[in-house]
Scaffold this active site. Structure first.
Site, PDB file in Angstrom:
ATOM      1  N   VAL A 110       0.816  -1.304  -0.069  1.00 49.32           N
ATOM      2  CA  VAL A 110       0.422  -0.206  -0.197  1.00 49.32           C
ATOM      3  C   VAL A 110       1.184   0.828  -0.312  1.00 49.32           C
ATOM      4  CG1 VAL A 110      -1.676   1.369   1.352  1.00 49.32           C
ATOM      5  CG2 VAL A 110      -1.568  -1.207   1.162  1.00 49.32           C
ATOM      6  N   GLU A 149       5.658   4.609   8.020  1.00 51.87           N
ATOM      7  CA  GLU A 149       6.165   3.674   8.962  1.00 51.87           C
ATOM      8  C   GLU A 149       5.884   2.435   8.485  1.00 51.87           C
ATOM      9  OE1 GLU A 149       7.970   4.433  11.053  1.00 51.87           O
ATOM     10  OE2 GLU A 149       7.232   6.596  11.820  1.00 51.87           O
ATOM     11  N   CYS A 191       3.934  -4.447  13.944  1.00 50.83           N
ATOM     12  CA  CYS A 191       5.511  -3.867  13.208  1.00 50.83           C
ATOM     13  C   CYS A 191       6.865  -4.691  13.678  1.00 50.83           C
ATOM     14  CB  CYS A 191       5.301  -2.977  12.505  1.00 50.83           C
ATOM     15  SG  CYS A 191       5.525  -1.128  14.099  1.00 50.83           S
TER      16      CYS A 191
END
Length: 504
Positions: free
Chosen positions: A194, A212, A246
């Site tokens: 994305v 991020e 993450c």
């Protein structure tokens, strides 16, 4: 429970233009206004703590204690840090003194970039939208929030509460297509696929972008580490939020002859975490969707490693227990993509050198972790790898450490967030000077034609003296003569004051 609804398509350009008008009016710029909005944002979370807990439970199956630890309290802390520091952050800064330029009052102004777009992920749908929003408010920007559709309970709650707490002229939540509009900055948290789409859309207007992202963050385990502490922390990093972090440790690199010892420690940690009942959707977070659950099951089905414990995937309930897989090779299915789930592959290597080589053969991760008591090993791993962060003897929680930047490098992200780094992200640093006319009388008139000896003097004044060439012999006098000059001037000045005092 609040439900997230799509914003009517025809309303989105109107909201965008309204926020741009509000920015141009200067409404969001006064420090007092910024602090008021930040405080309101903090109370939005504090006043509705239980409702957010319920929403996290509905979307992610997250236990309330974990919701407080990982998201609610860090969010409030981040906002209040900005509230207390915004005046200092936003103050103009003087340039360092220079004899040629000090009279021009060189300063750096801290100015908001404009109207910004903040796109939130599903894994931390409150923290990872409020952090950049606090930075945008502190910087004096207006902002649109785009929440995650995969966490409808949290996103719907935000849609309900935001208009009640913050100024809708400057801050709006929108659920719909936004990339076709012009923004002054885009802040996206999510995955690389994305991120490429967002970057392409931003390129149309040359819009700056903060990304991020994530990646496969490795853990290097040395036999000299505090084994049980390391095992607890690494396993917790995989269990928390069902591994949907993450910064979660993605895989472990361990010496072959130490693999069994490390796995035994992981088993003990597992039994400590779940002493009376097995992991289940009642005591551990779930995967966000059935599709996400199936993806992780596919990776487990295709692995050539040996499952040590866990591995039973319940697709209907979106539940995956903590799972450890040993003897994983570099080309294994578990090594082909970021796992983003509670599955921990153990990759045996010959030692630290091979671990470093293994890491460097792959994309730069968001974090590199090393567990060791040996300072030389820490330095060797950190000095010979690249990552967003480098952490010794801990995982995940370094994002909460005050004063540190959070961000990736290359495929794991671009730009920084948290604290002042978030403020800086949405701030334009605008250089300014104010040169008085009398400067020309002293030196600057030499810049005007016709050129002659006077410009040579000006150039000499601003020229920088180069250090001696490498390997050249430096005269001791050259090294110390400046100090001698200062000493003589000090003595003369002192004697001059004595004479002046004696006369009167």
């Amino acid at each position: 429970m609040s439900k997230l609804e799509y914003t009517p398509i025809e309303e989105i350009p109107k909201i965008h233009e309204q926020l741009r008008r509000s920015f141009r009016s200067g409404k969001a710029k006064p420090i007092a206004y910024r602090k008021e909005q930040l405080l309101q944002l903090a109370y939005l979370v504090k006043d509705n703590r239980q409702r957010f807990r319920d929403a996290f439970l509905a979307d992610l199956g997250r236990p309330s204690g974990e919701a407080d630890l990982l998201e609610i309290d860090p969010t409030i802390g981040e906002i209040i840090d900005a509230y207390h520091a915004v005046e200092k952050w936003a103050a103009p800064e003087k340039a360092a003194f220079h004899h040629m330029w000090f009279a021009m009052s060189p300063h750096t102004r801290k100015e908001p970039k404009g109207t910004v777009l903040l796109i939130a992920p599903f894994n931390y749908p409150l923290l990872l939208i409020m952090n950049p929003l606090a930075g945008a408010i502190a910087a004096g920007c207006t902002a649109v929030i785009k929440p995650s559709e995969l966490t409808p309970a949290v996103s719907g709650l935000l849609a309900e509460l935001l208009p009640k707490y913050v100024d809708q002229d400057c801050y709006r939540l929108v659920n719909g297509a936004l990339l076709g509009l012009q923004w002054d900055h885009i802040f996206y948290t999510g995955n690389g696929r994305v991120a490429k789409i967002i970057s392409q859309a931003a390129a149309q207007y040359l819009t700056p972008v903060t990304l991020e992202l994530g990646g496969k963050s490795p853990v290097v385990v040395s036999p000299d580490c505090d084994l049980m502490t390391g095992a607890r922390r690494i396993l917790w990093g995989k269990v928390a939020n069902a591994g949907q972090t993450c910064l979660a440790p993605d895989y472990v690199l361990v010496p072959r002859d130490f693999q069994d010892d490390f796995i035994a420690a992981l088993k003990r940690a597992y039994n400590e975490f779940f002493p009376t009942e097995s992991p289940s959707p009642t005591n551990m977070s779930r995967a966000v969707t059935e599709q996400h659950t199936r993806r992780i099951k596919r990776l487990l089905d295709e692995t050539q490693g040996a499952i040590v414990f866990g591995g039973q995937v319940d697709i209907e309930n979106r539940f995956i227990p903590p799972t450890v897989v040993k003897d994983v090779k570099g080309d294994d299915a578990l090594m082909t993509e970021e796992i983003f789930g509670p599955v921990l592959p153990i990759v045996p290597v010959s030692g630290i050198d091979e671990a470093i080589e293994f890491i460097n053969a792959r994309e730069h991760p968001l974090a590199v972790y090393v567990f060791t008591r040996n300072k030389a090993i820490k330095a060797k791993v950190f000095d010979n790898t690249q990552s967003g962060t480098a952490v010794a003897n801990e995982v995940v929680i370094h994002m909460r450490v005050h004063g540190l930047p959070f961000g990736g490098i290359g495929p794991s992200g671009a730009g920084y967030s948290t604290g002042k780094y978030s403020f800086d992200t949405f701030t334009h640093f605008r250089a300014t000077v104010d040169n008085p006319s009398w400067i020309d009388t002293l030196v600057m008139s030499a810049r005007y034609p016709p050129y002659g000896n006077k410009i040579k003097k000006l150039n000499k004044m601003q020229a920088q003296r180069l250090p001696a060439r490498p390997g050249a012999r430096v005269s001791p006098w050259r090294k110390f003569r400046l100090w001698v000059v200062f000493a003589v001037l000090a003595l003369l000045t002192r004697e001059g004051w004595r004479r002046l005092i004696a006369r009167h």
